[in-house]
Motif scaffolding. Sequence first.
Motif, PDB file in Angstrom:
ATOM      1  N   VAL A 119      62.107 -22.214 -15.010  1.00  0.00           N
ATOM      2  CA  VAL A 119      63.478 -22.436 -14.552  1.00  0.00           C
ATOM      3  C   VAL A 119      64.292 -22.975 -15.721  1.00  0.00           C
ATOM      4  O   VAL A 119      63.744 -23.644 -16.599  1.00  0.00           O
ATOM      5  CB  VAL A 119      63.493 -23.406 -13.324  1.00  0.00           C
ATOM      6  N   GLY A 120      65.586 -22.637 -15.741  1.00  0.00           N
ATOM      7  CA  GLY A 120      66.409 -23.103 -16.860  1.00  0.00           C
ATOM      8  C   GLY A 120      67.886 -22.968 -16.576  1.00  0.00           C
ATOM      9  O   GLY A 120      68.292 -22.433 -15.540  1.00  0.00           O
ATOM     10  N   TRP A 121      68.672 -23.484 -17.492  1.00  0.00           N
ATOM     11  CA  TRP A 121      70.129 -23.281 -17.418  1.00  0.00           C
ATOM     12  C   TRP A 121      70.753 -23.184 -18.792  1.00  0.00           C
ATOM     13  O   TRP A 121      70.127 -23.520 -19.792  1.00  0.00           O
ATOM     14  CB  TRP A 121      70.849 -24.323 -16.584  1.00  0.00           C
ATOM     15  N   ALA A 122      71.980 -22.677 -18.808  1.00  0.00           N
ATOM     16  CA  ALA A 122      72.772 -22.679 -20.043  1.00  0.00           C
ATOM     17  C   ALA A 122      74.173 -23.155 -19.681  1.00  0.00           C
ATOM     18  O   ALA A 122      74.760 -22.702 -18.693  1.00  0.00           O
ATOM     19  CB  ALA A 122      72.827 -21.282 -20.645  1.00  0.00           C
ATOM     20  N   LEU A 123      74.672 -24.089 -20.458  1.00  0.00           N
ATOM     21  CA  LEU A 123      76.016 -24.622 -20.220  1.00  0.00           C
ATOM     22  C   LEU A 123      76.927 -24.155 -21.354  1.00  0.00           C
ATOM     23  O   LEU A 123      76.569 -24.252 -22.531  1.00  0.00           O
ATOM     24  CB  LEU A 123      75.989 -26.157 -20.150  1.00  0.00           C
TER      25      LEU A 123
END
Length: 420
Positions: free
Chosen positions: A301-305
């Motif tokens: 799981v991950g994110w990019a801002l």
Amino acid sequence: MSTFKAPKGTYDLTPPDSATFLAVREALAAPLRIAGYGYIETPGFENVELFARGVGESTDIVTKEMYTLTTKGGDELALRPEGTASVLRATLEAGLHKAGNLPVKLWYSGSYYRYERPQKGRYRHFSQIGAEAIGTEDPALDAELILLADQAYRSLGLRDFRILLNSLGDSECRPAYRTALQDFLRGLDLDEETRRRIDINPLRVLDDKRPDVQKQLVDAPLLRDHLCDACRAYHAEVRALLTAQGVAFEDDAKLVRGLDYYTRTTFEFVHDGLGSQSAVGGGGRYDGLSEMIGGPALPSVGWALGVDRTVLALEAEGVTLDIPPATSVYAVPLGEQARTVLFGVVAELRRAGVATDLAYGGRSVKAAMKGAHRSGARFTLVAGERDLAEGVVQLKDMESGAQEPVALAAVTDTLRSRLG
Ligand code: ATP
Ligand code: MG
């Protein structure tokens, strides 16, 4: 001005605004640094096939937005349009997942490139801070990442943003839903391109922003009504963990995001002051990506801002960051001999960690003092021949205006103690 301009869809970061940009990057990464995420850096370009497989052949990113090139040696490369595929590729290549210390938690910061139609908040070169937790299926990880992004935005003083949350199901329940959705979509009045999308990436149609399409989607089947028991339980746990931490979110059954590899948890941070480019960040679970690029099963799981849009969000909310002046002390030499002496004083102050600058170019006192004011320095050091003969420099407090001679040998200690 020179003959050249920054390429279309790009902009330069220059002082003083660049200081805000740096501070935003730092703030977005800060929560990750104290949550067990290690820094990773990968090349600005990769084998084009990595993105074709890892982002998805049916996505806009791969079909329309990628900058590709063939090297003189014949390699097919692409400027990276996003970070996740590269980070996973690097993790597998370095064998970080093999040490038994799953999840592998990583964060990154860098430039990304997409051939888009430039507009406010949408550029061809932009900047992201990203985080990935690789190799573990645990709703607490999904919740942790959402919590950390929420904390990052709040630490900057942002308030007018919302968290949209959805589950995209998994290989167990999504295929049946996909078919049900395709059946529904085929009955609608849609243009050619959208019809093609029904076959290759039907979930993406739910994300179509056009009002005439949205109107027809009111009764579309929703994945939340088709989740298998495992996905339902997983999603309930993510929601419960967030709620227990006081993180408000909105269930958005039509949130799908652009990338093929997302499974289960999917989320987006939207800012209400940004108009149509409202997504400041987003992410989700991508349990199948590792296998798609030739690795073992590594649910992640991950994110990019987006840094650029976060800066715009700050402007939209009227938040100005409290950025201290870069220079604390500014030295003004009056004459050649003074320049040589103050050059040494400045070097010593810098070695002692005091942010110091010097008036270069033998300018007039008036011009040099202007430079001192512009620098934001709290103190100036002025020295002429008479001062040097007495072994002192004049120390001026720019706030009170008070000026006093200080022995050359005591300058560093004096300033260090006054600056705290
Ligand atoms: P959008 O729906 O606005 O096109 P996206 O889904 O393509 O966004 P992601 O791939 O999830 O965006 O990237 C994460 C974040 O990176 C976005 O939320 C946004 O803040 C930022 N971002 C993406 N593309 C751009 C761009 N072309 N210019 C500036 N920022 C961008
Ligand atoms: Mg996009």
